[in-house]
Design a protein around this motif. Structure first.
Motif, short mmCIF file in Angstrom:
data_model
loop_
_atom_site.label_atom_id
_atom_site.label_comp_id
_atom_site.label_asym_id
_atom_site.label_seq_id
_atom_site.Cartn_x
_atom_site.Cartn_y
_atom_site.Cartn_z
N ILE A 81 0.83 -1.20 0.00
CA ILE A 81 0.00 0.00 0.00
C ILE A 81 0.87 1.26 0.00
CG2 ILE A 81 -1.61 1.36 1.39
CD1 ILE A 81 -2.93 -1.30 2.19
N SER A 82 1.93 1.27 0.81
CA SER A 82 2.78 2.47 0.86
C SER A 82 3.46 2.71 -0.48
CB SER A 82 3.82 2.32 1.98
OG SER A 82 4.70 1.24 1.72
N SER A 83 3.81 1.64 -1.19
CA SER A 83 4.41 1.79 -2.51
C SER A 83 3.43 2.44 -3.48
CB SER A 83 4.85 0.43 -3.03
OG SER A 83 5.35 0.53 -4.34
N ALA A 84 2.17 2.01 -3.44
CA ALA A 84 1.15 2.61 -4.31
C ALA A 84 0.91 4.07 -3.95
CB ALA A 84 -0.15 1.81 -4.21
N GLN A 85 0.89 4.38 -2.67
CA GLN A 85 0.67 5.76 -2.24
C GLN A 85 1.84 6.66 -2.64
OE1 GLN A 85 -0.21 4.81 1.94
NE2 GLN A 85 -2.20 5.76 1.65
N ASN A 86 3.05 6.15 -2.54
CA ASN A 86 4.21 6.94 -2.95
C ASN A 86 4.15 7.26 -4.43
OD1 ASN A 86 5.30 6.91 -0.38
ND2 ASN A 86 6.60 5.14 -0.75
N ALA A 87 3.76 6.28 -5.23
CA ALA A 87 3.62 6.52 -6.67
C ALA A 87 2.53 7.55 -6.94
CB ALA A 87 3.32 5.21 -7.40
N ALA A 88 1.40 7.42 -6.24
CA ALA A 88 0.28 8.34 -6.46
C ALA A 88 0.63 9.77 -6.09
CB ALA A 88 -0.93 7.87 -5.65
N SER A 89 1.54 9.94 -5.15
CA SER A 89 1.92 11.30 -4.75
C SER A 89 2.63 12.05 -5.87
CB SER A 89 2.83 11.25 -3.51
OG SER A 89 4.11 10.74 -3.84
N LEU A 90 3.14 11.32 -6.86
CA LEU A 90 3.83 11.94 -8.01
C LEU A 90 2.93 12.07 -9.22
CD1 LEU A 90 7.15 9.93 -7.67
CD2 LEU A 90 6.84 12.34 -7.11
N ALA A 91 1.69 11.60 -9.09
CA ALA A 91 0.81 11.47 -10.26
C ALA A 91 0.07 12.77 -10.56
CB ALA A 91 -0.18 10.33 -10.05
N ASN A 92 0.80 13.75 -11.10
CA ASN A 92 0.16 14.98 -11.54
C ASN A 92 0.62 15.30 -12.96
OD1 ASN A 92 2.67 16.60 -11.35
ND2 ASN A 92 2.40 16.32 -9.14
N GLY A 93 -0.05 16.25 -13.58
CA GLY A 93 0.23 16.57 -14.98
C GLY A 93 1.65 17.04 -15.21
N LYS A 94 2.17 17.85 -14.32
CA LYS A 94 3.53 18.39 -14.49
C LYS A 94 4.56 17.27 -14.49
CE LYS A 94 4.50 22.22 -12.50
NZ LYS A 94 4.80 23.27 -11.50
N ASN A 95 4.44 16.32 -13.53
CA ASN A 95 5.39 15.21 -13.47
C ASN A 95 5.25 14.27 -14.66
OD1 ASN A 95 6.56 16.11 -11.09
ND2 ASN A 95 5.26 14.84 -9.78
N LEU A 96 4.02 14.08 -15.12
CA LEU A 96 3.81 13.22 -16.28
C LEU A 96 4.47 13.82 -17.52
CD1 LEU A 96 2.65 10.86 -17.83
CD2 LEU A 96 0.41 11.99 -17.82
N ILE A 97 4.30 15.10 -17.73
CA ILE A 97 4.94 15.76 -18.88
C ILE A 97 6.46 15.64 -18.79
CG2 ILE A 97 5.42 18.02 -19.92
CD1 ILE A 97 2.77 16.89 -20.80
N ALA A 98 7.01 15.83 -17.56
CA ALA A 98 8.46 15.69 -17.39
C ALA A 98 8.92 14.28 -17.72
CB ALA A 98 8.85 16.05 -15.96
N SER A 99 8.14 13.29 -17.31
CA SER A 99 8.47 11.90 -17.63
C SER A 99 8.41 11.66 -19.13
CB SER A 99 7.50 10.96 -16.91
OG SER A 99 7.68 9.63 -17.32
N MET A 100 7.39 12.20 -19.79
CA MET A 100 7.25 12.04 -21.23
C MET A 100 8.44 12.67 -21.97
SD MET A 100 3.17 12.89 -21.45
CE MET A 100 3.10 13.04 -23.24
N ASP A 101 8.84 13.84 -21.53
CA ASP A 101 9.99 14.50 -22.15
C ASP A 101 11.25 13.66 -21.99
OD1 ASP A 101 8.43 16.63 -22.92
OD2 ASP A 101 8.99 17.90 -21.21
N SER A 102 11.43 13.09 -20.81
CA SER A 102 12.61 12.28 -20.55
C SER A 102 12.63 11.00 -21.37
CB SER A 102 12.67 11.93 -19.06
OG SER A 102 13.77 11.10 -18.77
N ALA A 103 11.42 10.40 -21.56
CA ALA A 103 11.33 9.12 -22.27
C ALA A 103 11.16 9.29 -23.78
CB ALA A 103 10.16 8.31 -21.71
N GLY A 104 10.90 10.51 -24.24
CA GLY A 104 10.67 10.74 -25.66
C GLY A 104 9.30 10.32 -26.12
#
Length: 331
Positions: free
Chosen positions: A81-104
């Motif tokens: 559960i703590s692993s899922a919550q830690n991931a969810a804490s990063l789940a916003n649009g800004k972080n997703l765009i940064a991830s997309m930029d990094s991964a191409g």
């Protein structure tokens, strides 16, 4: 949030009307917000800035022995559960765009799971970059009759040009053979929407609902609704690695397999059994990472092309972009 306040649909969804280059990667499976809250029903975690790190299963290419360990019930519930919550804490649009930029990655589909993350929330989050973030619908099944299911979908479609629906029987605790679920499939077909449905178990659920979307539950549904386009997340094998499900859907031309949360061996099986035309890339960000998910995918594609003497560029373009763009009506 009132639907009237979502903003102008022409501006918000202009990215759907573009004709992206065939090499532009589309991630068919990402999340914003705490979609897993239905597993532990606690308060939504606060958003933070940062990159999602590859987890042990990804780094091991989803080693079947580790998968079985995680899903066996041996490990403490709090750890999962703590692993899922830690991931969810990063789940916003800004972080997703940064991830997309990094991964191409050019575009990502953003999947709500109502009532824990509502359609309105992913629409709002997708305003971070409406050319690149594509929100989907999620029906709120809580207390909903079949007519309510139908009306929710129709209301969404009357307001915005959505292309698909996310359905997670496990977290939403909806039997995929129920009348409400059948109404979902039928209405999606009438509105020309695909359904991306969870496939496999959900390890952070600890009751019978964790297995609502395993292969034997989904198979009769897929067979009974040939007019509905289904994309089965995790190739039907999330924390349940086997090829039986893929073998059983070979003849279902309306069914695609999505690649998040599985290793190269399962992706190779999907490519071999279904053909590259029916396999679609996804990462399940932030519960998987986009960079590592692409790496695992490309490893499987390379092996497939060696075995089948196929063209790597052709297969890569199909799985990373062309199949997704076809379902999104971008080409």
């Amino acid at each position: 949030m009132n639907l009237q306040n979502w903003g102008d649909k022409k501006e918000l969804f202009q990215g759907l009307k573009m004709d992206p280059a065939p090499v532009s990667v589309v991630d068919f499976h990402t999340h914003i917000g705490d979609v897993c809250r239905g597993c532990y029903r606690e308060q939504i975690v606060s958003d933070t800035e940062g990159h999602v790190e590859s987890h042990l299963l990804e780094r091991s290419s989803y080693n079947p022995h580790l998968i079985r360990l995680v899903s066996s019930g041996i490990l403490p519930k709090s750890l999962l559960i703590s692993s899922a919550q830690n991931a969810a804490s990063l789940a916003n649009g800004k972080n997703l765009i940064a991830s997309m930029d990094s991964a191409g990655i050019g575009k990502s589909l953003v999947l709500p799971i109502a009532p824990f993350v509502q359609t309105q929330q992913v629409v709002e989050a997708s305003k971070e970059d409406p050319d690149r973030l594509i929100p989907l619908i999620s029906v709120n099944f809580d207390g909903a009759s079949p007519d309510d299911v139908k009306n929710q979908i129709e209301d969404y479609c009357n307001r915005f040009p959505f292309r698909g629906i996310k359905f997670h029987p496990n977290i939403q605790r909806v039997d995929p053979s129920s009348l409400e679920a059948r109404t979902l499939y039928e209405t999606a077909a009438k509105k020309d929407l695909f359904i991306i449905v969870h496939g496999g178990i959900t390890p952070i659920l600890f009751d019978d609902s964790r297995k609502l979307a395993v292969g034997e539950k989904l198979l009769p549904i897929l067979e009974a609704h040939p007019s509905t386009t289904f994309v089965v997340a995790h190739a039907g094998s999330y924390f349940n690695p086997n090829n039986k499900f893929l073998e059983n859907i070979v003849g279902f031309r309306n069914v695609y397999a999505e690649t998040s949360g599985i290793g190269p061996d399962t992706i190779l099986s999907a490519l071999t059994l279904l053909g590259p035309e029916r396999v679609i890339f996804g990462s399940d960000w932030p519960y998987g990472t986009q960079t590592q998910s692409l790496s695992l995918l490309r490893s499987a594609i390379y092996r497939f092309c060696l075995i089948k003497n196929d063209d790597v560029d052709r297969v890569t373009h199909l799985v990373q972009s062309n199949n997704a763009n076809r379902l999104l009506k971008c080409q």
